[in-house]
Structures are given as structure tokens and as C-alpha cells.
Design a protein around this motif. Sequence first.
Motif, mmCIF file in Angstrom:
data_model
loop_
_atom_site.group_PDB
_atom_site.id
_atom_site.type_symbol
_atom_site.label_atom_id
_atom_site.label_comp_id
_atom_site.label_asym_id
_atom_site.label_seq_id
_atom_site.Cartn_x
_atom_site.Cartn_y
_atom_site.Cartn_z
ATOM 1 N N GLN A 13 31.897 40.314 35.640
ATOM 2 C CA GLN A 13 33.188 40.015 36.075
ATOM 3 C C GLN A 13 33.213 38.607 36.886
ATOM 4 O O GLN A 13 33.964 37.681 36.552
ATOM 5 C CB GLN A 13 33.838 41.259 36.480
ATOM 6 N N SER A 24 36.809 39.372 30.249
ATOM 7 C CA SER A 24 37.296 40.344 29.263
ATOM 8 C C SER A 24 36.230 40.761 28.260
ATOM 9 O O SER A 24 35.893 41.980 28.006
ATOM 10 C CB SER A 24 38.652 40.328 28.910
ATOM 11 N N LEU A 27 33.181 42.429 29.884
ATOM 12 C CA LEU A 27 33.227 43.544 30.348
ATOM 13 C C LEU A 27 33.376 44.558 29.333
ATOM 14 O O LEU A 27 32.919 45.908 29.332
ATOM 15 C CB LEU A 27 34.276 43.902 31.343
ATOM 16 N N ASP A 44 38.180 48.300 36.077
ATOM 17 C CA ASP A 44 38.788 46.954 35.767
ATOM 18 C C ASP A 44 39.762 46.305 36.700
ATOM 19 O O ASP A 44 39.307 45.022 37.184
ATOM 20 C CB ASP A 44 39.543 47.014 34.402
ATOM 21 N N HIS A 48 38.916 42.932 39.127
ATOM 22 C CA HIS A 48 39.756 41.737 39.259
ATOM 23 C C HIS A 48 40.280 41.681 40.557
ATOM 24 O O HIS A 48 40.373 40.447 41.024
ATOM 25 C CB HIS A 48 40.955 42.048 38.046
ATOM 26 N N LYS A 203 47.910 46.842 35.556
ATOM 27 C CA LYS A 203 47.206 47.754 35.443
ATOM 28 C C LYS A 203 46.928 48.886 36.494
ATOM 29 O O LYS A 203 46.768 49.952 36.226
ATOM 30 C CB LYS A 203 45.550 47.179 35.426
#
Length: 265
Positions: A13, A24, A27, A44, A48, A203
Motif C-alpha cells: 500500500q 487498490s 491490495l 484497508d 490508508h 470506510k
Amino acid sequence: MDWLQALCLGIVQGLTEFLPVSSSAHLILVPVLTGWPDQGLAFDVAVHVGTLVAVLAYFRTTLVTLAADTLGSLHQRRLQGEGRLGAMILLATLPVITVGLLLDEATETLLRGPLVIAGANLVFAVPLWLAWRFGRGRAQEHAIGAGAALLIGLAQCLAVIPGTSRSGVTMTAGLALGLAPTAAARFSFLLSIPTIALAGGWKALGLITGDAPVHWGALAIGTLSSALAAYACIGAFLALLARVGMTPFVAYRLALGAVLLALFL
């Protein structure tokens, strides 16, 4: 998830978030190709956060001035100092807010397949090469106007498709609009700050309202490794961009797309 998977995915990442190769996509692909279980929403979000910390740390001096001048411009009701650049970053962020909300479910389900990633890598490698070969100019990021900011912001919306690369399409748009390579990269990196923060927040909201278990050790490893890898990657990319250009990344995208088609078609 064990510590090795967390470490590897965090590094992946961090290295791919700011390169024009799509974080993305990587991943999604790494678990598919290695047979690892899907890392889940919590991880995730964590990686980030790591990349967000990295870009904030790297541009910390710029961001202090940028934030102060942007707030000052709002207070004075006229652009001053770095306030103009701050306004353009905010303007370029607006399109992805709408598109992200509308397409969030589709990107999490329908668009996560290897063939989508293969197609996006192949398709978006072409404009990246064309922009690098024919579009780059000498303008700096401070010269970006409202029209150019909106165009870059609209280009960023394409990154909801895994394999497209947020940094790739924003740098492509910047180069096509006449920005110098390092200026296009810097604007892309600065634009990533509100974008990653908003996407991560969205998210995280889904994580809070869900009932999936959270493995805090794996999250800590992923966040730290992502932050360190991303910080190193930003500096290296900006230092080497004038020398290596975009051609190696175009070649990588074409090769990755071809391999994925061969494996999954």
C-alpha cells in the motif's frame, strides 16, 4: 491475518499509493495471487491512515502555510499567498465526493475482479504515456486555475475503478494541462490528503457500524509499514521523476495487465 501478511500488504500500500500503478489493485491482487484471506475493511482503513500520515509528514511545512493562507483567504474573502492553491485543492476534491458516494457499493463488489484491474491497467497506461510524451509543460501547481482543478478532480473520479490509479490519472491530467512533471506530482500528492481522509473516514464509518472482529496487532503493523514505505516513496519519486519519467510505470502497467489477462481470461 498474521504479521507477515500485514507487513507485506502495508508495504505494498505504501509503495503503490503515490506511484501511478494503483494501490487498490495491488491490495486486491496480492491476496488473490498468494492465496491469503481477504484482509478486510479494518486493515484497508489502517493502511490508508498510514499513507495519509506519510503525505502529511512529508509536506508538513507546506501544509502549515497552505492551511493558514487558505483560512486567511476565507476570512478576508480574497485569495492570498498559498490560499489560491488551497482553494484549487478543495475545488478538485468536490467531484470525487459525489462519485465516491454514488459508486461506493459497486467498487466494493462488482469492480474488484482481476479482469477489471487488467483492463484498467492497460487502458489508462495509454493516456499516461501520451501525457508524458506530448503534454508536459513548465507550469507550476500554483498556476492551476479553477477549470484545470475541476478537470483534474474529474479525472480523479476514474480512480474508483481498481487498477486505474488515483495518482496516475491526476498526474496524467496535470501533465496534459501543461504542468511540469514535479508540479503535477506535487499537486496530485496534496490532492490525496482530503481524498484519502474522506475515503478513510467513510470506510471507518462502515467499520464502526459493522461487527467484524478487529486484529489490532495486524492493524498496527500495517499502518506503520504503510506510512514508512509511503514516506520513502514520495521522496524517491519526486527526486527521480525528471530522470526516469513515466515510461517505466507505463511498461509495468502494460505488463501487469497482460499477465492478469493471461492468468484469468
